[in-house]
Scaffold this active site. Structure first.
Site, short mmCIF file in Angstrom:
data_model
loop_
_atom_site.label_atom_id
_atom_site.label_comp_id
_atom_site.label_asym_id
_atom_site.label_seq_id
_atom_site.Cartn_x
_atom_site.Cartn_y
_atom_site.Cartn_z
NE ARG A 91 -2.34 0.84 3.69
CZ ARG A 91 -3.01 1.37 4.56
NH1 ARG A 91 -4.35 1.48 4.61
NH2 ARG A 91 -2.54 1.83 5.94
CB THR A 143 -1.85 7.29 -3.04
OG1 THR A 143 -1.14 5.96 -3.19
CG2 THR A 143 -0.97 8.17 -3.63
CG ASP A 195 3.09 -1.76 9.28
OD1 ASP A 195 3.17 -3.09 8.85
OD2 ASP A 195 3.16 -1.02 8.29
CG ASP A 210 6.66 -2.58 9.81
OD1 ASP A 210 7.64 -3.03 9.08
OD2 ASP A 210 6.49 -1.33 9.88
C1 PRP Z 1 -1.00 -4.07 4.72
C2 PRP Z 1 -1.90 -5.07 4.96
C3 PRP Z 1 -2.65 -5.26 3.77
C4 PRP Z 1 -2.88 -3.74 3.53
C5 PRP Z 1 -4.22 -3.43 3.78
O1 PRP Z 1 0.05 -4.46 3.87
O2 PRP Z 1 -0.98 -6.23 5.25
O3 PRP Z 1 -2.04 -5.81 2.74
O4 PRP Z 1 -1.65 -2.99 4.14
O5 PRP Z 1 -4.34 -2.12 3.51
P1 PRP Z 1 -5.70 -1.80 2.39
O6 PRP Z 1 -6.92 -2.61 2.77
O7 PRP Z 1 -5.69 -0.18 2.67
O8 PRP Z 1 -5.23 -1.97 1.07
P2 PRP Z 1 1.26 -3.14 3.67
O9 PRP Z 1 1.08 -2.49 2.61
O10 PRP Z 1 1.80 -2.61 4.83
O11 PRP Z 1 2.57 -4.36 3.17
P3 PRP Z 1 3.29 -5.36 3.95
O12 PRP Z 1 2.39 -6.55 4.10
O13 PRP Z 1 4.36 -5.53 2.98
O14 PRP Z 1 3.81 -4.51 5.06
N1 URA Z 2 -2.31 -2.18 7.29
C1 URA Z 2 -1.68 -2.79 8.40
O1 URA Z 2 -0.66 -3.51 8.62
N2 URA Z 2 -2.14 -2.11 9.63
C2 URA Z 2 -3.60 -1.44 9.42
O2 URA Z 2 -4.01 -0.97 10.46
C3 URA Z 2 -3.96 -0.90 8.07
C4 URA Z 2 -3.19 -1.43 6.93
#
Ligand code: PRP
Ligand code: URA
Length: 208
Positions: A103, A107, A199, A202
């Site tokens: 994400r 944006t 997150d 993380d």
């Molecule tokens: C997080 C999560 C989802 C997304 C959700 O991933 O694991 O994939 O955000 O958000 P959304 O519904 O608004 O799209 P992130 O982009 O943080 O990537 P990561 O899993 O690599 O940490």
């Molecule tokens: N992605 C995450 O990891 N946590 C949130 O709360 C939203 C998006």
């Protein structure tokens, strides 16, 4: 279409451990996988079976076996990986695909970077997994991608969801059933789910 909140005492107990900001990486991973294992039991309760003959120590009888190409698990990278081990401990014959979508921090739009799916994915029920459904952008992108690859039967399984994300996913893909451990209150100004658990990627991988 169905949105199922898996309201089970064991899930609620483990989810509270994940929410706690002081839970360390090891406990976070363990509890996430344990919840995924409990949830996939619910999300696969309508899987098709075939009849098979089985010999008990006493006699022949009819039993049931999963159809050969029953299931594929597709985690959305990275955080979806944190649920895979729990699921395959219950369904060890499942094939596993990967779809990489992150994400954009500004944006909040999904950014695609990787995909590898089993060749026969279109013949399988796909359990798409990602712990977090926030705006819904990442899940919608992944479902679009799977449908373009010919998948007809998709279940989305997540840990925590914002009502906004659920509404968007249901609007775009009303045929996809959603299994969620807990529907939270909403999204904050940065697009984080609250109360949420922060997150998730993380916290699984210790990258912060
Ligand atoms: C997080 C999560 C989802 C997304 C959700 O991933 O694991 O994939 O955000 O958000 P959304 O519904 O608004 O799209 P992130 O982009 O943080 O990537 P990561 O899993 O690599 O940490
Ligand atoms: N992605 C995450 O990891 N946590 C949130 O709360 C939203 C998006």
């Amino acid at each position: 279409m169905a949105v199922v909140e898996v309201n089970h005492p064991l899930v609620n107990h483990k989810l509270t451990i994940l929410r706690d900001k002081d839970t360390d990486t090891k406990d976070f991973r363990e509890n996430l996988n344990e919840i995924a294992k409990l949830m996939v039991y619910e999300a696969t309760k309508d899987l098709k079976l075939k009849e098979v003959e089985v010999c008990t120590p006493l006699m022949k009888t009819i039993g049931y076996s999963l159809q050969e190409k029953a299931i594929a698990i597709v985690p959305i990278l990275r955080a979806g990986l944190g649920m895979v081990e729990g699921i395959i401990s219950l369904i060890p014959t499942a094939k596993i695909g990967h779809i990489g979508v992150y994400r954009d921090e500004e944006t909040l739009n999904p950014v695609y970077y990787y995909c590898k799916l089993p060749k026969d994915i279109s013949e399988r029920r796909v359990v798409l997994v990602d712990p977090m459904l926030a705006t819904g952008g990442s899940a919608i992108y992944a479902v679009d991608y799977l449908k373009k690859a010919g998948v007809k039967n998709i279940v989305f399984m997540c840990l925590v969801a914002a009502p906004e994300g659920i509404a968007k996913l249901v609007e775009k893909h009303p045929d996809v059933n959603i299994y969620v451990a807990k529907i939270d209150t909403g999204l904050d100004e940065n697009g984080y789910i609250y109360p949420g658990l922060g997150d998730c990627g993380d916290r699984i991988f210790g990258t912060k």
